[in-house]
Design a protein around this motif. Structure first.
Motif, short mmCIF file in Angstrom:
data_model
loop_
_atom_site.label_atom_id
_atom_site.label_comp_id
_atom_site.label_asym_id
_atom_site.label_seq_id
_atom_site.Cartn_x
_atom_site.Cartn_y
_atom_site.Cartn_z
N VAL A 62 0.83 -1.20 0.00
CA VAL A 62 0.00 0.00 0.00
C VAL A 62 0.87 1.25 0.00
CG1 VAL A 62 -1.83 1.26 1.20
CG2 VAL A 62 -1.88 -1.25 1.12
N ALA A 63 1.99 1.23 0.69
CA ALA A 63 2.89 2.39 0.68
C ALA A 63 3.35 2.70 -0.74
CB ALA A 63 4.09 2.13 1.59
N ARG A 64 3.70 1.68 -1.48
CA ARG A 64 4.15 1.91 -2.85
C ARG A 64 3.00 2.40 -3.74
NH1 ARG A 64 7.72 -3.30 -1.73
NH2 ARG A 64 9.69 -2.25 -1.26
N TYR A 65 1.81 1.85 -3.52
CA TYR A 65 0.63 2.34 -4.25
C TYR A 65 0.40 3.83 -3.98
CZ TYR A 65 -4.28 3.62 -4.61
OH TYR A 65 -5.45 4.31 -4.84
N GLN A 69 0.57 7.16 -6.53
CA GLN A 69 -0.59 8.04 -6.74
C GLN A 69 -0.32 9.48 -6.30
OE1 GLN A 69 -3.05 6.80 -8.50
NE2 GLN A 69 -1.94 4.84 -8.43
N GLY A 70 0.92 9.78 -5.93
CA GLY A 70 1.27 11.13 -5.55
C GLY A 70 0.89 11.51 -4.14
N LEU A 71 0.61 10.52 -3.28
CA LEU A 71 0.26 10.77 -1.88
C LEU A 71 1.46 10.45 -1.00
CD1 LEU A 71 -3.31 9.28 -2.09
CD2 LEU A 71 -2.72 11.69 -1.97
N ARG A 72 1.49 11.03 0.20
CA ARG A 72 2.68 11.01 1.02
C ARG A 72 2.69 9.85 2.02
NH1 ARG A 72 5.87 15.48 1.31
NH2 ARG A 72 7.28 14.03 2.35
N ALA A 73 2.99 8.67 1.54
CA ALA A 73 3.36 7.57 2.42
C ALA A 73 4.87 7.63 2.61
CB ALA A 73 2.95 6.24 1.81
N PRO A 74 5.39 7.11 3.72
CA PRO A 74 6.84 7.14 3.90
C PRO A 74 7.55 6.31 2.84
CG PRO A 74 5.79 5.84 5.63
CD PRO A 74 4.70 6.52 4.89
N ALA A 75 8.62 6.86 2.29
CA ALA A 75 9.41 6.12 1.30
C ALA A 75 10.04 4.90 1.95
CB ALA A 75 10.49 7.03 0.73
N ILE A 76 10.11 3.81 1.19
CA ILE A 76 10.73 2.58 1.67
C ILE A 76 12.23 2.66 1.37
CG2 ILE A 76 10.69 0.07 1.59
CD1 ILE A 76 8.03 1.40 2.46
N TYR A 112 -7.81 20.09 9.41
CA TYR A 112 -8.78 19.08 9.02
C TYR A 112 -9.18 19.23 7.55
CZ TYR A 112 -9.61 16.59 13.37
OH TYR A 112 -9.47 15.76 14.46
N ALA A 113 -9.32 20.46 7.08
CA ALA A 113 -9.68 20.67 5.68
C ALA A 113 -8.60 20.09 4.76
CB ALA A 113 -9.87 22.16 5.41
N GLN A 114 -7.33 20.23 5.14
CA GLN A 114 -6.26 19.65 4.34
C GLN A 114 -6.34 18.12 4.35
OE1 GLN A 114 -2.31 20.83 5.55
NE2 GLN A 114 -1.34 19.87 3.77
N ALA A 115 -6.68 17.54 5.51
CA ALA A 115 -6.83 16.09 5.58
C ALA A 115 -8.00 15.61 4.71
CB ALA A 115 -7.03 15.64 7.02
N ILE A 116 -9.06 16.42 4.65
CA ILE A 116 -10.19 16.09 3.79
C ILE A 116 -9.78 16.16 2.32
CG2 ILE A 116 -12.48 16.85 3.04
CD1 ILE A 116 -12.52 15.50 5.75
N GLU A 117 -8.99 17.15 1.96
CA GLU A 117 -8.51 17.28 0.59
C GLU A 117 -7.64 16.08 0.20
OE1 GLU A 117 -6.55 21.02 0.63
OE2 GLU A 117 -8.42 22.17 0.87
N THR A 118 -6.80 15.62 1.13
CA THR A 118 -5.99 14.42 0.88
C THR A 118 -6.89 13.22 0.62
OG1 THR A 118 -4.17 15.23 2.25
CG2 THR A 118 -4.28 12.86 1.88
N LEU A 119 -7.93 13.08 1.43
CA LEU A 119 -8.85 11.96 1.26
C LEU A 119 -9.58 12.04 -0.08
CD1 LEU A 119 -9.57 9.54 3.01
CD2 LEU A 119 -11.48 10.87 3.93
N ALA A 120 -10.03 13.24 -0.44
CA ALA A 120 -10.72 13.40 -1.72
C ALA A 120 -9.78 13.07 -2.88
CB ALA A 120 -11.25 14.82 -1.84
N ALA A 121 -8.51 13.47 -2.75
CA ALA A 121 -7.53 13.15 -3.80
C ALA A 121 -7.37 11.64 -3.94
CB ALA A 121 -6.19 13.81 -3.49
N LEU A 122 -7.27 10.93 -2.79
CA LEU A 122 -7.17 9.48 -2.83
C LEU A 122 -8.38 8.87 -3.53
CD1 LEU A 122 -5.91 6.75 -1.93
CD2 LEU A 122 -7.09 7.05 0.27
N HIS A 123 -9.55 9.42 -3.27
CA HIS A 123 -10.79 8.86 -3.82
C HIS A 123 -10.94 9.13 -5.31
CE1 HIS A 123 -12.71 8.79 0.46
NE2 HIS A 123 -11.73 7.92 0.30
N GLN A 124 -10.13 10.00 -5.85
CA GLN A 124 -10.14 10.26 -7.29
C GLN A 124 -9.13 9.40 -8.04
OE1 GLN A 124 -9.64 14.57 -6.75
NE2 GLN A 124 -11.55 14.87 -7.86
N ARG A 125 -8.31 8.66 -7.30
CA ARG A 125 -7.28 7.82 -7.92
C ARG A 125 -7.83 6.43 -8.21
NH1 ARG A 125 -5.34 12.43 -6.89
NH2 ARG A 125 -3.11 12.79 -6.49
#
Length: 328
Positions: A62-65, A69-76, A112-125
């Motif tokens: 999931v981190a690599r996924y 997708q351009g989201l900030r999971a920690p790099a392996i 919180y608004a930024q966290a919502i924007e992150t979630l919306a971005a994930l849901h568009q991927r």
């Protein structure tokens, strides 16, 4: 030096961090452990996910996924999945939880608004290659309430009727709801605030493909901190403004909120009784309060009726009486 300590030392050295300091970071709810690795002017995080209790491969997947997708999971930085060891990018110490606890209302809203924007971005991927959030999974999770909370309260309840009530409620969800990647533990203690202004994601190894409302519930009906109902309502509006209205989102939000909160109440009792972690029941009153709010929604009438018939008002805990009743 124990065998596990030797494994960790050899892994860190082989990853190019020979001689680095390895110090434990406190944890609580799983067999996983985390360490900060420090060498001169660089830092990393070591995940120790010891087999057979833990398997880091879902996290790595999931981190690599998320990174793709351009989201900030920690790099392996390095991994030895067979030994359950992973070296990760260090996101620092600024968790969303402590930051918003210390912030004024305007800053809390913006975070919180930024966290919502992150979630919306994930849901568009495109969705991750992970299993689906099936009816069986929803029911198994909801059943944690009758399996753990009810016996702890001395309640003999109709578990079969409970499952039927959930089937009736879940049957009424809109099949046209889009399928998205659900991180499942998306809340203020798993979001890091980064130096570049971004937000880093943690604890997503249990991701499934499911309903967009689920992670919004996880964030806004947080079991670990109070989120004001006014902020919750504003963030639901923010999310709704970012994506087209494909379905009755608020209905799904409250149904999955009730399902998640019932699950969490059961899990917190299990963490106390089975795993010897007594702090978790102390958070249950907060979860009960959000569960009661969700149960008011008309879509949850069958489940609400079951609760009314099986769980007396004095054994439901919005007022915070549970700790004394359990003699913690």
């Amino acid at each position: 030096m124990s065998t596990r300590e030797a494994d960790i030392r050899s892994f860190v050295d082989a990853a190019g961090w020979t001689g680095a300091e390895v110090s434990a970071i406190p944890g609580d709810a799983s067999f996983r452990r985390y360490f900060r690795v420090i060498e001169t002017d660089r830092r990393a995080i070591l995940m120790d996910a010891p087999p057979p209790h833990e398997d880091p491969r879902p996290f790595l997947h999931v981190a690599r996924y998320l990174g793709e997708q351009g989201l900030r999971a920690p790099a392996i930085l390095a991994d030895d999945a067979g030994r359950g060891l992973v070296l990760l990018e260090d996101f620092g110490d600024r968790r969303m939880r402590e930051t918003v606890d210390a912030a004024d209302a305007e800053s809390e809203h913006a975070t919180y608004a930024q966290a919502i924007e992150t979630l919306a971005a994930l849901h568009q991927r495109p969705v991750a290659a992970v299993p689906g959030y099936t009816r069986e999974v929803y029911q198994r999770e909801a059943a944690l309430f009758t399996e753990w909370y009810c016996p702890a309260r001395g309640l003999a309840v109709d578990a079969a009727a409970y499952a039927r009530a959930w089937d009736e409620v879940l049957d009424a969800l809109d099949p046209a709801a889009p399928a998205v990647t659900v991180l499942r533990d998306y809340h203020a203690e798993n979001i890091m605030l980064l130096d570049d202004g971004g937000q880093g994601l943690l604890d997503f190894q249990d991701a499934l493909v499911g309903d967009p409302a689920y992670d919004l519930v996880s964030l806004l009906q947080d079991a670990r901190r109070d989120v004001a109902p006014t902020l919750e309502a504003a963030m639901i509006e923010t999310y709704a403004s970012l994506l087209p209205p494909h379905y009755d989102f608020r209905k799904h939000y409250h149904v999955l909120g009730a399902q998640r909160n019932a699950k969490i109440i059961g899990i917190f009792i299990r963490l106390w009784q089975r795993d010897g972690k007594p702090r978790y029941p102390l958070m249950i009153p907060r979860v009960w309060a959000t569960l009661e709010r969700d149960l008011v929604h008309p879509a949850l009438a069958p489940v609400a009726q079951w609760f009314d018939a099986n769980v007396p008002a004095h054994l439901r805990d919005p007022a915070g009486t549970l700790g004394g009743d359990f003699a913690l």
